[in-house]
Scaffold this active site. Structure first.
Site, PDB file in Angstrom:
ATOM      1  N   ASN A   9     -44.133  -1.784 -15.248  1.00  0.00           N
ATOM      2  CA  ASN A   9     -44.143  -0.934 -16.645  1.00  0.00           C
ATOM      3  C   ASN A   9     -44.591  -1.639 -17.756  1.00  0.00           C
ATOM      4  O   ASN A   9     -43.702  -2.520 -18.144  1.00  0.00           O
ATOM      5  CB  ASN A   9     -42.903  -0.254 -16.656  1.00  0.00           C
ATOM      6  CG  ASN A   9     -42.815   0.617 -17.915  1.00  0.00           C
ATOM      7  OD1 ASN A   9     -43.919   0.950 -18.639  1.00  0.00           O
ATOM      8  ND2 ASN A   9     -41.718   0.773 -18.340  1.00  0.00           N
ATOM      9  N   LYS A  11     -45.284  -0.641 -20.576  1.00  0.00           N
ATOM     10  CA  LYS A  11     -44.780  -0.031 -21.793  1.00  0.00           C
ATOM     11  C   LYS A  11     -45.785   0.081 -22.940  1.00  0.00           C
ATOM     12  O   LYS A  11     -47.061  -0.224 -22.456  1.00  0.00           O
ATOM     13  CB  LYS A  11     -43.426  -0.801 -22.235  1.00  0.00           C
ATOM     14  CG  LYS A  11     -42.463  -0.918 -21.326  1.00  0.00           C
ATOM     15  CD  LYS A  11     -41.162  -1.430 -21.763  1.00  0.00           C
ATOM     16  CE  LYS A  11     -40.392  -1.508 -20.853  1.00  0.00           C
ATOM     17  NZ  LYS A  11     -38.769  -1.755 -20.991  1.00  0.00           N
ATOM     18  N   HIS A  96     -37.661   7.549 -17.806  1.00  0.00           N
ATOM     19  CA  HIS A  96     -37.355   6.142 -18.298  1.00  0.00           C
ATOM     20  C   HIS A  96     -36.213   6.161 -19.626  1.00  0.00           C
ATOM     21  O   HIS A  96     -36.399   7.152 -20.429  1.00  0.00           O
ATOM     22  CB  HIS A  96     -38.804   5.258 -18.670  1.00  0.00           C
ATOM     23  CG  HIS A  96     -38.267   3.874 -18.729  1.00  0.00           C
ATOM     24  ND1 HIS A  96     -37.543   3.399 -20.125  1.00  0.00           N
ATOM     25  CD2 HIS A  96     -38.594   2.801 -17.975  1.00  0.00           C
ATOM     26  CE1 HIS A  96     -37.389   2.202 -19.968  1.00  0.00           C
ATOM     27  NE2 HIS A  96     -38.142   1.812 -18.795  1.00  0.00           N
ATOM     28  N   GLU A  98     -35.882   4.754 -22.148  1.00  0.00           N
ATOM     29  CA  GLU A  98     -36.674   4.824 -23.491  1.00  0.00           C
ATOM     30  C   GLU A  98     -37.263   6.196 -23.750  1.00  0.00           C
ATOM     31  O   GLU A  98     -37.092   6.535 -24.994  1.00  0.00           O
ATOM     32  CB  GLU A  98     -37.605   3.730 -23.651  1.00  0.00           C
ATOM     33  CG  GLU A  98     -37.165   2.240 -23.589  1.00  0.00           C
ATOM     34  CD  GLU A  98     -38.405   1.071 -22.708  1.00  0.00           C
ATOM     35  OE1 GLU A  98     -39.150   1.391 -22.788  1.00  0.00           O
ATOM     36  OE2 GLU A  98     -37.360   0.119 -22.713  1.00  0.00           O
ATOM     37  N   GLU A 168     -32.078   1.895 -13.107  1.00  0.00           N
ATOM     38  CA  GLU A 168     -32.223   0.973 -14.260  1.00  0.00           C
ATOM     39  C   GLU A 168     -31.086   1.395 -15.150  1.00  0.00           C
ATOM     40  O   GLU A 168     -30.919   1.857 -15.936  1.00  0.00           O
ATOM     41  CB  GLU A 168     -33.544   1.448 -14.942  1.00  0.00           C
ATOM     42  CG  GLU A 168     -34.697   1.310 -14.224  1.00  0.00           C
ATOM     43  CD  GLU A 168     -36.120   1.125 -15.052  1.00  0.00           C
ATOM     44  OE1 GLU A 168     -36.404   0.053 -14.615  1.00  0.00           O
ATOM     45  OE2 GLU A 168     -36.400   1.611 -15.854  1.00  0.00           O
ATOM     46  N   GLY A 174     -34.582  -4.880 -20.759  1.00  0.00           N
ATOM     47  CA  GLY A 174     -35.128  -5.755 -21.758  1.00  0.00           C
ATOM     48  C   GLY A 174     -34.011  -6.801 -22.549  1.00  0.00           C
ATOM     49  O   GLY A 174     -34.357  -7.084 -23.795  1.00  0.00           O
ATOM     50  N   SER A 213     -34.486  -6.302 -16.433  1.00  0.00           N
ATOM     51  CA  SER A 213     -34.453  -7.834 -16.617  1.00  0.00           C
ATOM     52  C   SER A 213     -34.774  -8.598 -15.334  1.00  0.00           C
ATOM     53  O   SER A 213     -33.806  -9.593 -14.981  1.00  0.00           O
ATOM     54  CB  SER A 213     -33.024  -8.619 -17.256  1.00  0.00           C
ATOM     55  OG  SER A 213     -33.111  -7.870 -18.663  1.00  0.00           O
TER      56      SER A 213
HETATM   57  C1  PEP Z   1     -38.027  -1.206 -17.490  1.00  0.00           C
HETATM   58  O1  PEP Z   1     -38.387  -1.039 -18.776  1.00  0.00           O
HETATM   59  O2  PEP Z   1     -38.323  -0.403 -16.758  1.00  0.00           O
HETATM   60  C2  PEP Z   1     -37.482  -2.514 -17.210  1.00  0.00           C
HETATM   61  C3  PEP Z   1     -37.142  -2.693 -16.112  1.00  0.00           C
HETATM   62  O3  PEP Z   1     -37.611  -3.405 -18.329  1.00  0.00           O
HETATM   63  P1  PEP Z   1     -37.389  -5.061 -18.049  1.00  0.00           P
HETATM   64  O4  PEP Z   1     -37.823  -5.577 -16.971  1.00  0.00           O
HETATM   65  O5  PEP Z   1     -38.092  -5.725 -19.341  1.00  0.00           O
HETATM   66  O6  PEP Z   1     -35.790  -5.004 -18.405  1.00  0.00           O
END
Ligand code: PEP
Length: 251
Positions: A9, A11, A96, A98, A168, A174, A213
């Site tokens: 992703n 973003k 997601h 976000e 997630e 992040g 992460s």
């Molecule tokens: C995500 O935004 O789907 C995600 C897993 O981000 P990150 O790997 O940066 O934590």
């Protein structure tokens, strides 16, 4: 058979030319990825039209990061599932954290998006996960179950068989804070149990990705868990070497 999947992703990162370089780098290293692992990338909307053809030709799936909750019409700034399908987009990230957090997307809106994606032949990568305070107050199973009940459990059996899920935990996205492999496995197994109650053994074939992460140093342990079928990768997917290294860690 559950598919092993590693999805990146991007973003709101990369200009078009940066995205083009990143896509080429990923395609160039694809032969290092174990057979049977499906790579998917989700660039920003502006890149999709030009990148879809080359990525699909290389055998890499292409995903949008969002789609509208309406079929068409006066919804300025929105991009519909039909539009995405018309340029060959195969997958769409929906739900997601976000989008839920910053754009107020509710389960009802997300259900519409998921249904529209399916109507246009796009496979949703549907995200679920609890916030930090919900985990700390031991509500994480309840929260994830509600997210599943309100969206995934509303689908027909035929659509359910195609959906991809991504667990997630919001506190791990992040932040550099990863769920332990045991925490990921515990929740993935729980998700499968909830889904089995509604869809029976079909739930055993659903790909459930872990996101939060994930990086080359922790991917193998996470992906080594029985119910973790790959990853949804944010930050680390912006570096082709790291993204491929994560994909190589799928067992
Ligand atoms: C995500 O935004 O789907 C995600 C897993 O981000 P990150 O790997 O940066 O934590």
């Amino acid at each position: 058979m559950k598919k092993k999947i590693v999805a990146g992703n991007w973003k709101m990162n990369t200009t078009y030319s940066e995205g083009e370089i990143l896509a080429k780098e990923i395609a160039g290293q694809l032969k290092e990825v174990p057979e049977g692992v499906q790579l998917i990338v989700a660039p920003p909307f502006t890149h999709l039209c030009c990148l879809t053809g080359p990525l699909r030709e290389a055998g890499i799936g292409i995903a949008a990061q969002n789609c509208a909750d309406h079929e068409s019409g006066a919804y300025t700034g929105e991009v519909s599932a039909a539009m995405l399908a018309s340029i060959g987009v195969q997958y769409c990230i929906i739900g997601h954290s976000e989008r839920r957090e910053y754009y107020g997307e509710t389960d009802a809106v997300l259900l519409e998006k998921v249904k529209l994606a399916f109507q246009h032949g796009i496979i949703p990568i549907f995200c679920i996960g609890e916030r930090l305070y919900e985990r700390e107050s031991n509500q994480h199973f309840e929260v994830v179950e509600h997210q599943l009940q309100n969206v995934v459990c509303q689908l027909s059996a035929t659509d359910f068989e195609k959906i991809i899920l991504a667990y997630e935990p919001v506190w791990a996205i992040g932040t550099g804070k990863t769920a332990t492999a045991a925490q990921a496995q515990e929740m993935h197994a729980y998700i499968r149990t909830v889904l089995r109650e509604k869809f029976g053994v079909a739930a055993d074939n659903t790909s459930i990705l872990y996101g939060g992460s994930c990086k080359p140093s922790n991917a193998a342990e996470l992906f080594g868990q029985a119910d973790v079928d790959g990853g949804l990768i944010g930050g680390a997917s912006l570096n082709s070497g790291d993204f491929i290294a994560i994909a190589k860690a799928v067992s």
